[in-house]
Design a protein around this motif. Structure first.
Motif, short mmCIF file in Angstrom:
data_model
loop_
_atom_site.label_atom_id
_atom_site.label_comp_id
_atom_site.label_asym_id
_atom_site.label_seq_id
_atom_site.Cartn_x
_atom_site.Cartn_y
_atom_site.Cartn_z
N LEU A 93 0.85 -1.19 0.00
CA LEU A 93 0.00 0.00 0.00
C LEU A 93 0.89 1.24 0.00
N SER A 94 0.45 2.26 -0.71
CA SER A 94 1.20 3.52 -0.70
C SER A 94 0.37 4.59 -0.03
N VAL A 95 0.97 5.28 0.93
CA VAL A 95 0.30 6.45 1.50
C VAL A 95 1.05 7.68 1.00
N HIS A 96 0.42 8.39 0.11
CA HIS A 96 1.06 9.55 -0.51
C HIS A 96 0.90 10.79 0.36
N PHE A 97 2.02 11.52 0.55
CA PHE A 97 1.90 12.80 1.28
C PHE A 97 2.40 13.98 0.46
N ARG A 98 2.59 13.78 -0.85
CA ARG A 98 3.06 14.86 -1.73
C ARG A 98 2.13 16.08 -1.64
N CYS A 99 0.86 15.84 -1.47
CA CYS A 99 -0.12 16.94 -1.46
C CYS A 99 -0.61 17.27 -0.05
N VAL A 100 0.14 16.81 0.95
CA VAL A 100 -0.23 17.10 2.33
C VAL A 100 0.65 18.24 2.84
N ASP A 101 0.02 19.20 3.49
CA ASP A 101 0.79 20.30 4.06
C ASP A 101 1.80 19.75 5.08
N GLU A 102 3.02 20.26 5.01
CA GLU A 102 4.09 19.72 5.86
C GLU A 102 3.70 19.73 7.34
N LYS A 103 2.91 20.70 7.75
CA LYS A 103 2.50 20.78 9.16
C LYS A 103 1.69 19.55 9.58
N ARG A 104 1.13 18.88 8.63
CA ARG A 104 0.29 17.71 8.95
C ARG A 104 1.03 16.39 8.82
N TRP A 105 2.32 16.45 8.51
CA TRP A 105 3.04 15.20 8.30
C TRP A 105 3.12 14.35 9.58
N ILE A 106 3.42 15.01 10.70
CA ILE A 106 3.54 14.23 11.95
C ILE A 106 2.21 13.59 12.32
N PRO A 107 1.10 14.36 12.33
CA PRO A 107 -0.17 13.69 12.63
C PRO A 107 -0.49 12.56 11.65
N LEU A 108 -0.15 12.77 10.40
CA LEU A 108 -0.40 11.73 9.40
C LEU A 108 0.42 10.48 9.73
N ALA A 109 1.67 10.72 10.06
CA ALA A 109 2.55 9.60 10.43
C ALA A 109 1.99 8.87 11.64
N GLU A 110 1.46 9.63 12.57
CA GLU A 110 0.88 9.01 13.77
C GLU A 110 -0.35 8.19 13.40
N GLN A 111 -1.12 8.68 12.47
CA GLN A 111 -2.31 7.92 12.04
C GLN A 111 -1.90 6.59 11.43
N VAL A 112 -0.91 6.64 10.61
CA VAL A 112 -0.45 5.42 9.95
C VAL A 112 0.12 4.45 10.98
N LYS A 113 0.90 5.03 11.87
CA LYS A 113 1.52 4.23 12.92
C LYS A 113 0.44 3.52 13.76
N ALA A 114 -0.61 4.26 14.04
CA ALA A 114 -1.70 3.69 14.85
C ALA A 114 -2.32 2.50 14.13
N VAL A 115 -2.51 2.62 12.83
CA VAL A 115 -3.09 1.51 12.07
C VAL A 115 -2.13 0.32 12.07
N LEU A 116 -0.88 0.60 11.85
CA LEU A 116 0.09 -0.50 11.72
C LEU A 116 0.27 -1.29 13.02
N ARG A 117 -0.06 -0.66 14.15
CA ARG A 117 0.02 -1.38 15.42
C ARG A 117 -0.83 -2.65 15.38
N ASP A 118 -1.91 -2.61 14.62
CA ASP A 118 -2.80 -3.79 14.53
C ASP A 118 -2.31 -4.81 13.50
N TYR A 119 -1.26 -4.47 12.76
CA TYR A 119 -0.80 -5.36 11.70
C TYR A 119 0.70 -5.61 11.79
#
Ligand SMILES: O=P(O)(O)OC[C@H]1O[C@H](O[C@H]2O[C@H](CO)[C@@H](O)[C@H](O)[C@H]2O)[C@H](O)[C@@H](O)[C@@H]1O
Length: 359
Positions: A230-256
């Protein structure tokens, strides 16, 4: 362990290709082989064989964000790495073409081509990353004169539709889905040569849904289902939101825990924790083509991305073959030559075919 394993088994995130959801693009504001297909039908189901689980490394969020920033620099990157090592600009594969031709003389050249950033320029919308007709003609020339493969993080059917050349081998999902050239009277499945992560499909599909849900609140984020990764693209995400985005992904991956995180150009990639990558795909294809353990073969691999380094490493380790990195800037790489951009890649492919025709 590869570079990729170390990069960031931590993050990732995103959004929006679900029915009813508006597409996030374009972003505004944020910032002929000798071996027949049938004789190569190998379908390996699973991970079981190849595959020890890779230990998870959990870098701190700021480290992850630095890695995200470095993944596709918008300005000239530093000339040195964090440990002070100087990055090198490798010699041009065009300037050094005569040397490459000399190394290829009397050998079977096998060509491996990455797709995004190598055959097609990087664009904001992954669905619009088309290659030009001129590039397609150049790649067709390569396929007519050499055994050749596309090696990509994308799903095979998608990259086949972008490239549209049936004589090629295709290694999609970072080499986890390998298909041979088309034969009109064979069933689609008969082209499958290898799927080492088959058993992960259900979990990947589950993780895809979870990532879509979790990251839908992040404007510009996008999750792409590449079948075995799976690819999670952040090219179009404002840099200020990168950490929260990373945290979201991290939270999902905890279950996998069966999945790991790697990184490409402004993209976080989630894939099965098996020891399989583009380098392994190159080895598999060389072996399948009957070129394993032969000194009269010269693999040429062209790619622009961190994920291509696994293939460059394999060539280096074999002491055989030529890795060519596509980059305008000096990079830490195991490639031995460089090309600046897709235009230079096309020129190199055309010259390679001309060289072969003259022989
Ligand atoms: O192995 P590759 O062929 O290089 O594929 C790697 C990823 O490529 C695509 O993403 C990249 O290209 C996009 C279009 O130019 C760009 O928007 C994105 O930022 C890049 O990371 C593809 O969409 C991914 O699924 C592949 O994994």
């Amino acid at each position: 362990m590869t570079n990729q394993d170390v990069v960031m088994p931590d993050i990732i995130a995103t959004p929006a290709a679900m029915p009813g959801r508006a597409p996030p693009f374009a972003c505004r504001g944020a910032a002929a082989a000798a071996v027949s297909v049938s004789s190569m039908r190998v379908v390996v189901s699973a991970a079981a064989t190849a595959a020890a689980h890779v230990p998870t490394i959990r870098p701190c969020a700021s480290w992850v964000v630095e890695a995200m920033r470095a993944s596709s620099p918008t300005r000239t990157p530093a000339a040195a790495t964090a440990d002070g090592k100087k990055k090198q600009q490798h010699p041009s594969a065009l300037g050094g073409f005569e040397q490459i031709a000399a190394a290829a003389s009397g050998k079977h050249v096998v060509v491996f081509l990455d797709y995004d950033g190598t055959l097609s320029p990087i664009v904001s919308n992954p669905d619009m990353a088309f290659m030009s007709d001129e590039m397609r003609a150049a790649v067709r020339g390569v396929a007519e004169h050499f055994p050749a493969a596309i090696v990509t993080g994308r799903r095979v059917d998608k990259v086949q539709s972008f490239v549209g050349i049936s004589e090629l081998y295709y290694a999609g999902s970072h080499g986890m889905d390998i298909k041979g050239p088309s034969c009109s009277n064979e069933e689609e499945d008969a082209k499958i040569l290898l799927q080492p992560a088959r058993e992960f499909l259900p979990v990947i599909n589950e993780a895809y849904k979870a990532l879509m849900e979790k990251t839908k609140s992040t404007p510009g984020a996008r999750v792409e289902n590449n079948k075995f990764c799976l690819s999670v693209h952040f090219r179009c995400v404002d840099e200020k939101r990168w950490i929260p985005l990373a945290e979201q992904v991290k939270a999902v991956l905890r279950d996998y825990p069966q999945l790991k995180l790697t990184q490409g150009r402004k993209v976080l990639e989630i894939r099965p924790s098996i020891m399989w990558d583009k380098g392994k795909a190159v080895e598999f294809l060389l072996k399948s083509l009957g070129f394993d353990d032969r000194s009269d073969v010269l693999p040429v691999y062209i790619g622009d991305d961190r994920t291509d380094e696994d293939a460059f490493k394999v060539l280096r380790k074999r002491g055989q073959g030529i890795g060519i990195i596509v980059s305008k800037y000096p990079k830490e790489t195991d490639a031995s030559y460089s090309l600046q951009d897709t235009a230079e890649v096309m020129e190199f492919l055309v010259r390679l075919v001309q060289w072969k025709r003259r022989r």
